[in-house]
Scaffold this active site. Structure first.
Site, PDB file in Angstrom:
ATOM      1  N   ASN A 124       0.779  -1.195   0.012  1.00 30.56           N
ATOM      2  CA  ASN A 124       0.026   0.063   0.055  1.00 30.56           C
ATOM      3  C   ASN A 124       0.824   1.277   0.095  1.00 30.56           C
ATOM      4  OD1 ASN A 124      -2.007   1.836   2.532  1.00 30.56           O
ATOM      5  ND2 ASN A 124      -2.113   1.830   0.294  1.00 30.56           N
ATOM      6  N   CYS A 262      -0.062  10.254   6.519  1.00 27.94           N
ATOM      7  CA  CYS A 262      -1.253  10.915   5.696  1.00 27.94           C
ATOM      8  C   CYS A 262      -2.569  11.607   6.571  1.00 27.94           C
ATOM      9  CB  CYS A 262      -1.640   9.834   4.745  1.00 27.94           C
ATOM     10  SG  CYS A 262      -3.155  10.599   3.688  1.00 27.94           S
ATOM     11  N   TYR A 268     -10.870  11.484   5.362  1.00 25.42           N
ATOM     12  CA  TYR A 268     -11.758  10.597   4.624  1.00 25.42           C
ATOM     13  C   TYR A 268     -11.328   9.315   4.388  1.00 25.42           C
ATOM     14  CZ  TYR A 268     -13.548   8.888  -0.047  1.00 25.42           C
ATOM     15  OH  TYR A 268     -14.037   8.219  -1.093  1.00 25.42           O
ATOM     16  N   CYS A 408      -1.474  14.261  -4.661  1.00 22.34           N
ATOM     17  CA  CYS A 408      -0.723  13.354  -3.781  1.00 22.34           C
ATOM     18  C   CYS A 408       0.122  12.482  -4.420  1.00 22.34           C
ATOM     19  CB  CYS A 408      -1.741  12.476  -2.734  1.00 22.34           C
ATOM     20  SG  CYS A 408      -0.735  11.395  -1.757  1.00 22.34           S
ATOM     21  N   CYS A 459       1.479  14.562   7.180  1.00 26.17           N
ATOM     22  CA  CYS A 459       1.655  15.081   5.929  1.00 26.17           C
ATOM     23  C   CYS A 459       0.531  15.888   5.354  1.00 26.17           C
ATOM     24  CB  CYS A 459       1.880  13.752   4.829  1.00 26.17           C
ATOM     25  SG  CYS A 459       2.065  14.515   3.168  1.00 26.17           S
ATOM     26  N   CYS A 462      -1.265  17.733   0.407  1.00 28.99           N
ATOM     27  CA  CYS A 462      -2.101  18.136  -0.706  1.00 28.99           C
ATOM     28  C   CYS A 462      -2.955  19.348  -0.316  1.00 28.99           C
ATOM     29  CB  CYS A 462      -3.148  16.878  -0.661  1.00 28.99           C
ATOM     30  SG  CYS A 462      -4.032  16.505   1.085  1.00 28.99           S
TER      31      CYS A 462
HETATM   32  P1  AMP Z   1     -15.613  16.329  -6.069  1.00 32.65           P
HETATM   33  O1  AMP Z   1     -15.489  17.586  -5.523  1.00 32.65           O
HETATM   34  O2  AMP Z   1     -16.422  16.392  -7.184  1.00 32.65           O
HETATM   35  O3  AMP Z   1     -14.326  15.861  -6.991  1.00 32.65           O
HETATM   36  O4  AMP Z   1     -15.902  15.206  -5.142  1.00 32.65           O
HETATM   37  C1  AMP Z   1     -15.759  15.307  -3.718  1.00 32.65           C
HETATM   38  C2  AMP Z   1     -16.131  14.148  -3.287  1.00 32.65           C
HETATM   39  O5  AMP Z   1     -15.433  12.899  -3.412  1.00 32.65           O
HETATM   40  C3  AMP Z   1     -16.217  14.140  -1.732  1.00 32.65           C
HETATM   41  O6  AMP Z   1     -17.659  13.741  -1.543  1.00 32.65           O
HETATM   42  C4  AMP Z   1     -15.442  13.205  -1.024  1.00 32.65           C
HETATM   43  O7  AMP Z   1     -15.805  12.581  -0.023  1.00 32.65           O
HETATM   44  C5  AMP Z   1     -14.870  12.239  -2.457  1.00 32.65           C
HETATM   45  N1  AMP Z   1     -13.600  12.079  -2.420  1.00 32.65           N
HETATM   46  C6  AMP Z   1     -12.397  12.792  -1.985  1.00 32.65           C
HETATM   47  N2  AMP Z   1     -11.158  12.186  -2.288  1.00 32.65           N
HETATM   48  C7  AMP Z   1     -11.587  11.189  -2.802  1.00 32.65           C
HETATM   49  C8  AMP Z   1     -10.530  10.350  -3.225  1.00 32.65           C
HETATM   50  N3  AMP Z   1      -9.246  10.139  -3.076  1.00 32.65           N
HETATM   51  N4  AMP Z   1     -11.234   8.999  -3.632  1.00 32.65           N
HETATM   52  C9  AMP Z   1     -12.630   8.836  -3.738  1.00 32.65           C
HETATM   53  N5  AMP Z   1     -13.436   9.780  -3.476  1.00 32.65           N
HETATM   54  C10 AMP Z   1     -12.758  11.014  -2.850  1.00 32.65           C
END
Ligand code: AMP
Length: 485
Positions: A124, A262, A268, A408, A459, A462
């Site tokens: 990972n 991270c 999230y 990232c 970190c 981002c």
């Molecule tokens: P957007 O602003 O349309 O790109 O989407 C934001 C949404 O994507 C938020 O609800 C976050 O929870 C979700 N999100 C943020 N980062 C990631 C990621 N690395 N992988 C998947 N979903 C993400």
């Protein structure tokens, strides 16, 4: 702001060859007669860390066997397949990648036979100098099957002059830059390691049995809960743990250096029921919400989370502000990859498929909408519209982290910089784009406080563009991205 800018943004996939991001979950177990079964359960609990492929490698101390396939853990493994993976040692992996090379060849664990015997590895993170290492190895005759950076590690181990696997691994790990939480399997041992910055998590636990105990490792402790294992502590940044017939040893393979765990794992990525970097994730997220309410309070009637990612922060926001928490967006948890699309385009179909508003909770209400992050802004824009169409009179968007301004390079899938809305637009411009009445992000200081980062162990690249590893390398990677645009 000229909204047409957004409409001309390039597609959301990465058009480059080098793997720059790989969100994954890893698991390992030593000394349990049902090792493959428990690894299956561990991966099942880690499914949120990667949904593209999964695999398990086991050893019965004579032979390593490996089975991997594309898809979700529960769909890949049948009881018959698990039965074909005998032994008391196992490692497992669940992978998510957006690099366009979503092929079985890149699924992990990688398993090979080399001069150190049979070995398997699962990873990972993202090795930032993998491209250089690979070019050098290829020049000297190494042959690669996959495009993933993990294979580089196996080549380095195979080429090492060290006689023992642990020695060869130590030598290989010292050549790697970037993020890695690694689990290795040999015929009679499990070895795990975490990069010296500790970017990605790796927890250590024990599982009591009638006749002794088994040792387990996982990206997140939620994997331990499912198999009744007890979380003991984390594999430390720069630490390698070996478990074999002679017992367990824990050693540093790299000198002590600054840590860079991270923070996005807490914002999230990890499950809220996990303990990550020694902290409960749910607690961090509620803190984020509480601090967000302190910094950016607004007069409103309800606090509504964007499920599931915004729920914990919304709970914190509601309790701090005294404004009632309402689950006014309902998520369909069964949205799969394949569904029949209507032949006539329905507006915002993708978001509607996943989320539906509870009209009677929103009608005539001033709504605070809480989400964990706003990356491209496209999802938020659709959700704000959805909430307004359901009758909300005001929609105030609150984001429980600072603006995401830089990609990232350590294993989280973020879009390249020109797709990150906050990299190129002011908060007011973003507010206008997502059509909210107000928009506020959490400050960096509050993010630090929410995870109690008193010793500068996280970190935040981002949010800051300050990358904790060699800038030369990073600039090369950024330039490589630019060239491929
Ligand atoms: P957007 O602003 O349309 O790109 O989407 C934001 C949404 O994507 C938020 O609800 C976050 O929870 C979700 N999100 C943020 N980062 C990631 C990621 N690395 N992988 C998947 N979903 C993400």
């Amino acid at each position: 702001m000229n909204q047409r800018n957004f409409l001309t943004l390039p597609p959301t996939t990465y058009p480059f060859d080098d793997k720059l991001h790989e969100e994954c979950g890893v698991f390992a177990i030593y000394g349990h007669p049902e090792a493959s079964n428990l690894t299956y359960l561990g991966l099942y609990a880690l499914q949120h860390r990667g949904q593209e492929s999964a695999g398990i490698a086991t050893s019965d101390r004579r032979e390593i066997r490996c089975y991997k396939s594309m898809g979700h853990v529960a769909d890949i493994f049948t009881p018959e397949q698990i039965a074909c993976l005998p032994g008391d040692l196992a490692i497992g992996h669940t992978r998510y990648s957006t690099a366009g090379d979503t092929v079985l060849l890149n699924a992990q664990p990688f398993s090979v036979a080399c001069n150190k015997g049979q070995i398997a590895v699962a990873h990972n993170g993202n090795i930032t100098n993998a491209g250089d290492l690979r070019r050098e190895l290829e020049r000297e005759g190494s042959i690669f099957q996959a495009s993933s950076d993990t294979e580089v590690i196996l080549h380095l181990v195979a080429r090492s002059r060290e006689r023992t696997l642990a020695g060869a691994l130590r030598e290989a790990l010292l050549q790697l830059d970037g993020a890695f939480s690694l689990v290795f399997l040999a015929r009679d041992r499990v070895i795990v390691a975490r990069d010296p910055h500790g970017f990605r998590p790796l927890a250590f636990g024990e599982l009591q049995m009638d006749n002794g105990k088994a040792y387990v490792f996982a990206s997140e402790t939620c994997a331990f809960d499912l198999i009744n294992a007890e979380y003991v502590n984390d594999v430390e940044p720069g630490e390698m743990v070996c478990i074999g017939p002679e017992g367990m040893t824990r050693e540093r393979f790299a000198p002590e250096g600054p840590h860079a765990q991270c923070v996005f794992e807490h914002v999230y990525f990890s499950r809220p029921d996990s303990i990550v970097f020694g902290r409960p994730v749910q607690e961090s997220r509620e803190n984020l919400g509480r601090l967000l309410a302190q910094e950016s309070g607004v007069d409103a009637d309800v606090v509504v989370p964007v499920p599931d990612s915004g729920v914990a922060a919304a709970i914190g926001y509601a309790s701090e502000s005294g404004i009632p928490f309402r689950q006014a967006l309902i998520r369909n948890h069964y949205v799969g990859r394949t569904f029949i699309e209507p032949s006539q385009a329905i507006r915002d179909f993708g978001v509607k498929l996943k989320l539906n508003p509870v009209r009677h909770l929103l009608e005539g209400k001033r709504v605070i909408l809480v989400d964990d992050s706003l990356v491209r802004g496209t999802t938020s824009r659709k959700i704000v519209r959805m909430v307004r169409n359901a009758g909300a009179t005001e929609v105030h968007m609150r984001i429980s982290c600072p603006p995401t301004i830089s990609p990232c390079f350590y294993g989280v899938d973020t879009p390249r910089e020109n797709e990150l809305i906050a990299a190129n637009h002011s908060i007011e411009e973003i507010r206008e784009y997502v059509e909210a009445d107000s928009l506020a992000y959490l400050s960096l200081d509050s993010l630090r406080r929410a995870v109690a980062d008193n010793n500068k162990e996280y970190c935040y690249a981002c949010y800051t563009r300050e990358y904790p590893t060699e800038l030369v390398q990073i600039e090369e990677l950024v330039a490589a991205r630019g060239r491929r645009r």
